[in-house]
Write a protein that holds these residues in place. Sequence first.
Motif, mmCIF file in Angstrom:
data_model
loop_
_atom_site.group_PDB
_atom_site.id
_atom_site.type_symbol
_atom_site.label_atom_id
_atom_site.label_comp_id
_atom_site.label_asym_id
_atom_site.label_seq_id
_atom_site.Cartn_x
_atom_site.Cartn_y
_atom_site.Cartn_z
ATOM 1 N N PRO A 147 -4.055 -8.375 0.961
ATOM 2 C CA PRO A 147 -3.384 -7.093 1.213
ATOM 3 C C PRO A 147 -2.033 -7.216 1.894
ATOM 4 N N ASP A 148 -1.885 -8.194 2.803
ATOM 5 C CA ASP A 148 -0.636 -8.296 3.569
ATOM 6 C C ASP A 148 0.421 -9.170 2.914
ATOM 7 N N TRP A 149 0.108 -9.733 1.741
ATOM 8 C CA TRP A 149 1.057 -10.661 1.097
ATOM 9 C C TRP A 149 2.384 -9.978 0.798
ATOM 10 N N TYR A 150 2.350 -8.761 0.306
ATOM 11 C CA TYR A 150 3.568 -8.088 -0.150
ATOM 12 C C TYR A 150 4.512 -7.824 1.019
ATOM 13 N N ALA A 151 3.983 -7.344 2.130
ATOM 14 C CA ALA A 151 4.825 -7.105 3.307
ATOM 15 C C ALA A 151 5.352 -8.419 3.862
ATOM 16 N N ARG A 152 4.515 -9.450 3.893
ATOM 17 C CA ARG A 152 4.944 -10.741 4.443
ATOM 18 C C ARG A 152 6.055 -11.367 3.624
ATOM 19 N N HIS A 153 6.086 -11.076 2.332
ATOM 20 C CA HIS A 153 7.103 -11.662 1.460
ATOM 21 C C HIS A 153 8.215 -10.683 1.107
ATOM 22 N N GLY A 154 8.250 -9.586 1.804
ATOM 23 C CA GLY A 154 9.341 -8.638 1.603
ATOM 24 C C GLY A 154 9.342 -7.970 0.236
ATOM 25 N N VAL A 155 8.156 -7.795 -0.331
ATOM 26 C CA VAL A 155 8.036 -7.103 -1.611
ATOM 27 C C VAL A 155 7.638 -5.658 -1.334
ATOM 28 N N ASP A 156 8.465 -4.736 -1.771
ATOM 29 C CA ASP A 156 8.217 -3.313 -1.571
ATOM 30 C C ASP A 156 7.268 -2.825 -2.660
ATOM 31 N N LEU A 157 5.968 -2.842 -2.344
ATOM 32 C CA LEU A 157 4.940 -2.450 -3.306
ATOM 33 C C LEU A 157 4.694 -0.949 -3.189
ATOM 34 N N ARG A 158 4.936 -0.232 -4.276
ATOM 35 C CA ARG A 158 4.762 1.218 -4.280
ATOM 36 C C ARG A 158 3.698 1.583 -5.312
ATOM 37 N N LEU A 159 2.528 1.914 -4.815
ATOM 38 C CA LEU A 159 1.407 2.256 -5.680
ATOM 39 C C LEU A 159 1.370 3.757 -5.925
ATOM 40 N N GLY A 160 0.661 4.153 -6.982
ATOM 41 C CA GLY A 160 0.590 5.562 -7.332
ATOM 42 C C GLY A 160 1.949 6.150 -7.655
ATOM 43 N N THR A 161 2.834 5.301 -8.173
ATOM 44 C CA THR A 161 4.220 5.694 -8.454
ATOM 45 C C THR A 161 4.508 5.531 -9.939
#
Length: 411
Positions: free
Chosen positions: A67-81
């Motif tokens: 779950p925290d991979w995206y924030a740790r790698h600076g990937v702006d994950l936008r779900l339900g978009t």
Amino acid sequence: MAGNTAFMIVGAGLAGAKAAETLRAEGFDGPVVLLGDERERPYERPPLSKSYLLGTSGKEQTFVHPPDWYARHGVDLRLGTAVTGIDPDGHHLTLADGSRHDYAKLLLTTGATPRPLPVPGADLDGVLCLRRLEDSDRLKETFRAASRVVVIGAGWIGLETTAAARAAGVEVTVLESAQVPLQRVLGREVGRIFAELHTDHGVDLRCGAQIARITGGDGRVDGVLLADGTRIEADAVIVGVGVTPNSGLAAAAGLDVGNGVRVDARLCTSHPDIYAAGDVASAFHPLLGKHIRVEHWANARNQPKTAARAMLGQDVVYDGLPYFFTDQYDLGMEYTGYVDPDAYDRIVFRGSTEDREFIAFWLAGRRVLAGMNVNIWDATVPIRALVASGQTVDERALADPEVPLDSLVRE
């Protein structure tokens, strides 16, 4: 676009997640935005019809990253978009909420959608398909409650869900319009082996079947009516008749489409700053010399790595051979290569088809186009080498289990 450095990825499945991962691994330090219309973070689809559906693996094992991979790698994950539009020349996307977002480079990993069954009753409650996590969850619930189901379509999804239903103790009737399962993919010779596999496990397999309608009362499915008047009772109906690539965004934006989004060997579309990968991409394959679209896990996992590197300006092409696998009952198999229907001359078998421990080779002339190893492991690498080499082979040696496969590949 002046001053904008964002790389945006539309489609937050396995392909989108692997593209984001590769961008960071290759040293890209600009903004990476990963947009998905699902609520779940990126996950892999094979378990949905295999281990997760069978209950032998859990939900967490389906996800591509923690779950925290995206924030740790600076990937702006936008779900339900949901993305509703692309302006290629203006370099911006429009979202369902009306907002506009600029990009420097764009990757489309929008995947595919299950094809609906065009018959009356297909919208009844209890008519199911399998594409997303929630679909697999619903199928598991159905298998716990149902005593009999009808599966329409004997392709990979249909057969894998059939095997899972039988493992749960559900009676299954499979309806297939072709003469054998998987005929379009594997041909009649190998399709018969999968037919016997399922009938040996108690499946009522009916090939050459034509569906007239799905029947039901009070909005709930209760059976399937065939064109010959036969009616089959069912507590649920599972439809697996293929998928349609989600190329609508690309088409509306004026990109070149045709059985998916057409891309070159670098996975670049007809616009130089837009790329496509995975199920939606109809990619030019350097080895095969034509565009192909492959709806399997290996493509979704590996193509985005090439696309991401191409977006960074690297001189790369995607020339990986198509690969897929299945697990049904006690049969496990891997397939490597690509064969158009009826584009092969013959199939050569090595091993025992009766014991379901064999390798099948599809040949044109004396050249191996594809190979499938069934309950025989460590064969994928030499099969891939045989296919990629384009060399002619001695068919007797190819069929002889005593002759090592790798010895057939000449330097």
